[in-house]
Design a protein around this motif. Structure first.
Motif, mmCIF file in Angstrom:
data_model
loop_
_atom_site.group_PDB
_atom_site.id
_atom_site.type_symbol
_atom_site.label_atom_id
_atom_site.label_comp_id
_atom_site.label_asym_id
_atom_site.label_seq_id
_atom_site.Cartn_x
_atom_site.Cartn_y
_atom_site.Cartn_z
ATOM 1 N N GLY A 146 1.051 -1.369 -0.025
ATOM 2 C CA GLY A 146 -0.523 0.101 0.356
ATOM 3 C C GLY A 146 0.648 0.981 0.407
ATOM 4 N N GLU A 147 2.577 1.203 0.098
ATOM 5 C CA GLU A 147 2.679 2.292 -0.045
ATOM 6 C C GLU A 147 2.996 3.212 -1.476
ATOM 7 N N ARG A 148 3.193 4.489 -1.891
ATOM 8 C CA ARG A 148 3.799 5.189 -3.252
ATOM 9 C C ARG A 148 4.938 5.485 -3.064
ATOM 10 N N VAL A 149 6.067 4.952 -3.247
ATOM 11 C CA VAL A 149 7.076 5.407 -4.070
ATOM 12 C C VAL A 149 7.169 5.897 -5.058
ATOM 13 N N GLY A 150 8.009 7.192 -4.743
ATOM 14 C CA GLY A 150 8.683 7.760 -6.886
ATOM 15 C C GLY A 150 9.920 7.806 -6.669
ATOM 16 N N ILE A 151 10.015 7.488 -7.843
ATOM 17 C CA ILE A 151 11.741 7.620 -8.744
ATOM 18 C C ILE A 151 11.658 8.678 -9.324
ATOM 19 N N VAL A 152 12.575 9.235 -9.017
ATOM 20 C CA VAL A 152 13.112 11.040 -9.248
ATOM 21 C C VAL A 152 14.218 10.944 -10.264
ATOM 22 N N GLY A 153 14.552 11.325 -11.602
ATOM 23 C CA GLY A 153 15.475 11.935 -12.659
ATOM 24 C C GLY A 153 15.249 12.408 -13.463
ATOM 25 N N GLU A 154 16.490 12.902 -13.830
ATOM 26 C CA GLU A 154 16.305 12.940 -15.528
ATOM 27 C C GLU A 154 16.248 12.340 -16.175
ATOM 28 N N SER A 155 16.597 12.487 -17.933
ATOM 29 C CA SER A 155 16.016 11.301 -18.453
ATOM 30 C C SER A 155 16.801 10.590 -18.870
ATOM 31 N N GLY A 156 17.413 9.508 -18.467
ATOM 32 C CA GLY A 156 19.083 8.520 -18.838
ATOM 33 C C GLY A 156 19.778 7.947 -17.429
ATOM 34 N N ALA A 157 18.893 8.681 -16.290
ATOM 35 C CA ALA A 157 19.132 8.408 -14.824
ATOM 36 C C ALA A 157 19.172 6.700 -14.375
ATOM 37 N N GLY A 158 17.977 6.583 -15.267
ATOM 38 C CA GLY A 158 18.026 5.104 -15.453
ATOM 39 C C GLY A 158 16.337 4.129 -14.046
ATOM 40 N N VAL A 180 11.021 8.463 -1.842
ATOM 41 C CA VAL A 180 11.397 9.508 -2.951
ATOM 42 C C VAL A 180 12.585 8.795 -3.058
ATOM 43 N N VAL A 181 12.398 8.413 -4.202
ATOM 44 C CA VAL A 181 14.125 7.410 -4.429
ATOM 45 C C VAL A 181 14.938 8.555 -6.030
ATOM 46 N N VAL A 182 16.040 9.348 -5.672
ATOM 47 C CA VAL A 182 16.554 10.512 -6.415
ATOM 48 C C VAL A 182 17.398 9.033 -7.294
ATOM 49 N N LEU A 183 17.379 9.194 -8.446
ATOM 50 C CA LEU A 183 18.875 8.323 -9.415
ATOM 51 C C LEU A 183 19.520 8.903 -10.180
ATOM 52 N N TYR A 184 20.915 9.267 -10.551
ATOM 53 C CA TYR A 184 21.599 10.193 -11.368
ATOM 54 C C TYR A 184 22.207 8.803 -11.864
ATOM 55 N N ALA A 185 22.148 8.507 -12.902
ATOM 56 C CA ALA A 185 23.740 8.068 -13.918
ATOM 57 C C ALA A 185 23.311 7.063 -13.446
ATOM 58 N N GLY A 186 22.720 5.661 -12.952
ATOM 59 C CA GLY A 186 22.275 4.892 -12.649
ATOM 60 C C GLY A 186 22.763 4.660 -11.085
ATOM 61 N N ARG A 187 22.983 5.447 -10.239
ATOM 62 C CA ARG A 187 22.782 5.046 -8.967
ATOM 63 C C ARG A 187 21.504 5.936 -8.080
ATOM 64 N N VAL A 188 21.263 5.890 -6.902
ATOM 65 C CA VAL A 188 20.737 6.075 -5.759
ATOM 66 C C VAL A 188 21.725 7.247 -5.620
ATOM 67 N N VAL A 189 21.374 8.533 -5.402
ATOM 68 C CA VAL A 189 22.178 9.411 -4.637
ATOM 69 C C VAL A 189 20.994 9.974 -3.441
ATOM 70 N N GLU A 190 20.177 10.046 -3.477
ATOM 71 C CA GLU A 190 18.688 10.451 -2.393
ATOM 72 C C GLU A 190 17.841 9.714 -2.260
ATOM 73 N N SER A 191 17.756 9.002 -0.896
ATOM 74 C CA SER A 191 16.496 8.884 -0.916
ATOM 75 C C SER A 191 15.959 9.028 0.241
ATOM 76 N N PRO A 237 16.245 19.248 0.766
ATOM 77 C CA PRO A 237 17.166 18.415 0.407
ATOM 78 C C PRO A 237 18.925 18.481 0.603
ATOM 79 N N VAL A 238 19.487 16.966 0.587
ATOM 80 C CA VAL A 238 21.475 17.945 0.566
ATOM 81 C C VAL A 238 21.656 16.955 -0.131
ATOM 82 N N HIS A 239 21.613 16.554 -1.556
ATOM 83 C CA HIS A 239 22.429 15.787 -2.601
ATOM 84 C C HIS A 239 22.046 17.272 -3.501
ATOM 85 N N PRO A 240 22.906 17.793 -3.729
ATOM 86 C CA PRO A 240 23.357 18.810 -4.779
ATOM 87 C C PRO A 240 22.763 19.223 -6.068
ATOM 88 N N TYR A 241 22.538 17.543 -6.560
ATOM 89 C CA TYR A 241 21.642 17.038 -7.772
ATOM 90 C C TYR A 241 19.896 17.236 -7.536
#
Length: 326
Positions: A33-45, A224-235, A245-249
Motif C-alpha cells: 500500500g505504500e507509494r514510492v517515487g523514483i525521480v531523475g532526468e532522462s537517462g538516470a535509469g 522518494v528515491v533520486v537516481l543519477y547515472a544509474g545510482r541512488v544519490v538520495e532517498s 534536500p541534501v544532495h546537490p543534484y
C-alpha cells in the motif's frame, strides 16, 4: 516484510564497444500500500529499473547482479511461465503513452475482457461486469457504452483512464507508473494523478511512480528515491527530501521547478547534461555539474550514507545538511 525489495540491482547492456552499466547496485523497497517515487532526468535509469522488475529488459540488456524480491519470491530466479503469472496480474504497469498500450484495432471492452480471461478462469459475462466496474471507478462516463469504443475515439485523458482501469483489473498488489501523465495537458495531468492517488488508497495498492517532476512526487508519494547515472544519490521520506534536500543534484532538481523562480526571472537549471553510459566520470558521477565540487569528489565515488534514515551519496553530505558547505 516489504512487498517489493530491490537489493543491489545491477543492469548491464553488452555492446561491441564494451559493457555499459545502466544500474549500478541500486536498492529500494515498497511496503504494501505504500507509494514510492523514483525521480531523475532522462537517462538516470528510472525506466530501466521498472523493466528489470518486470523482466522486460530489451536484449542484450540483462540483470547482472542483485535481487528483486516480490511477495517473498526472487523475480530474477523465476521461469518465463511463472513470471507471466506475476506480470500483469500481481504487478501492473502504466506507460506514459496510452496509445502504446492500447491496441488500436480492438475495442476497449475486448482488450479488458481478454486481459481478465488471460489471468482468471471466469466467464465473458463476469469479465464484462468487472470491466464496467473498473471503468466507472476511473470516472469514465457511460462505461457500458465505452466498452464498445475504439481507443482513437477517446481523448488522451480518457485513454489514460482506460489504461489505469486495465491496470486495476486483476487487483494487483503493485502498480508501476512510468511517467503516466507526460503525454497529457497540464490540467488533465492533475486530474489523472489525483485519480491514481485515490484509487491506490481505496484498493490498498502499492505504487512506484517514475517521473522527473519532484512537484508531482511531493503530492502523491510517501517516499522518494533520486537516481543519477544509474545510482541512488538520495532517498528518504518524501517531505524530508523535498523540503530539506541534501544532495546537490536533488537541490538542483527542486530549484529548477517553475514555481521556484520569481515572476519574469529566468528558470534555474542544472548546468551540463546527464553523462552517457560509456562516459561516466571518475569519482562522483555528478561532479562535473556540481556547485559544491571538491578535488576529492573527482577521485572516488562516495558511498551511500545514512543521515538519521535519510540516505545520501555525497562526501559533503554532513556539511550540506548543516548548511556549512560553500
Amino acid at each position: 516484510m516489504a512487498l517489493l525489495d530491490v537489493r543491489d540491482l545491477v543492469v548491464e547492456f553488452p555492446t561491441r564497444h564494451g559493457t555499459l552499466t545502466a544500474l549500478s547496485g541500486i536498492s529500494f523497497s515498497v511496503d504494501k500500500g505504500e507509494r514510492v517515487g523514483i525521480v531523475g532526468e532522462s537517462g538516470a535509469g528510472k525506466s530501466v529499473a521498472a523493466f528489470a522488475i518486470l523482466n522486460l529488459l530489451s536484449r542484450p540488456g540483462r540483470i547482472a547482479g542483485g535481487s528483486i524480491t516480490f511477495e517473498g519470491q526472487d523475480l530474477t530466479q523465476l521461469s518465463t511461465q511463472r513470471m507471466r503469472a506475476v506480470r500483469g496480474n500481481r504487478i501492473s504497469m502504466i506507460f506514459q503513452d496510452p496509445m502504446m498500450t492500447l491496441n488500436p484495432v480492438l475495442t476497449i471492452g475486448t482488450q479488458m475482457i481478454e486481459t481478465l480471461k488471460a489471468h482468471r478462469d471466469i466467464s465473458e459475462a463476469e469479465a464484462r461486469r468487472i470491466a464496467i466496474t473498473r471503468l466507472g471507478e476511473v470516472k469514465i462516463p457511460s462505461p457500458e457504452k465505452r466498452l464498445d469504443s475504439y481507443p482513437h475515439e477517446l481523448s488522451g485523458g480518457m485513454r489514460q483512464r482506460v489504461v489505469i482501469a486495465i491496470a486495476l483489473l486483476t487487483e494487483p498488489a503493485l502498480i508501476i507508473a512510468d511517467e503516466p501523465t507526460t503525454a497529457l495537458d497540464v490540467t488533465i495531468q492533475a486530474e489523472i494523478m489525483s485519480l491514481m492517488l485515490a484509487l491506490c488508497k481505496s484498493h490498498g495498492v502499492g505504487l512506484i511512480l517514475i517521473t522527473h517532476d519532484l512537484a508531482v512526487v511531493s503530492q502523491v508519494t510517501q517516499r522518494v528515491v533520486v537516481l543519477y547515472a544509474g545510482r541512488v544519490v538520495e532517498s528518504g521520506e518524501t517531505g524530508r527530501v523535498v523540503h530539506n534536500p541534501v544532495h546537490p543534484y536533488t537541490r538542483g532538481l527542486l530549484a529548477a521547478l517553475p514555481g521556484e523562480a520569481p515572476p519574469g526571472a529566468r528558470l534555474t537549471q542544472i548546468r551540463g547534461t546527464m553523462p552517457s553510459l560509456n562516459a561516466i566520470p571518475e569519482g562522483c558521477p555528478f561532479h562535473p555539474r556540481c556547485d559544491y565540487v571538491q578535488d576529492r569528489c573527482r577521485q572516488a565515488e562516495p558511498a551511500l550514507d545514512s543521515l538519521d534514515g535519510h540516505l545520501v551519496r555525497c562526501v559533503r553530505a554532513h556539511e550540506l545538511m548543516a548548511g556549512q558547505a560553500a
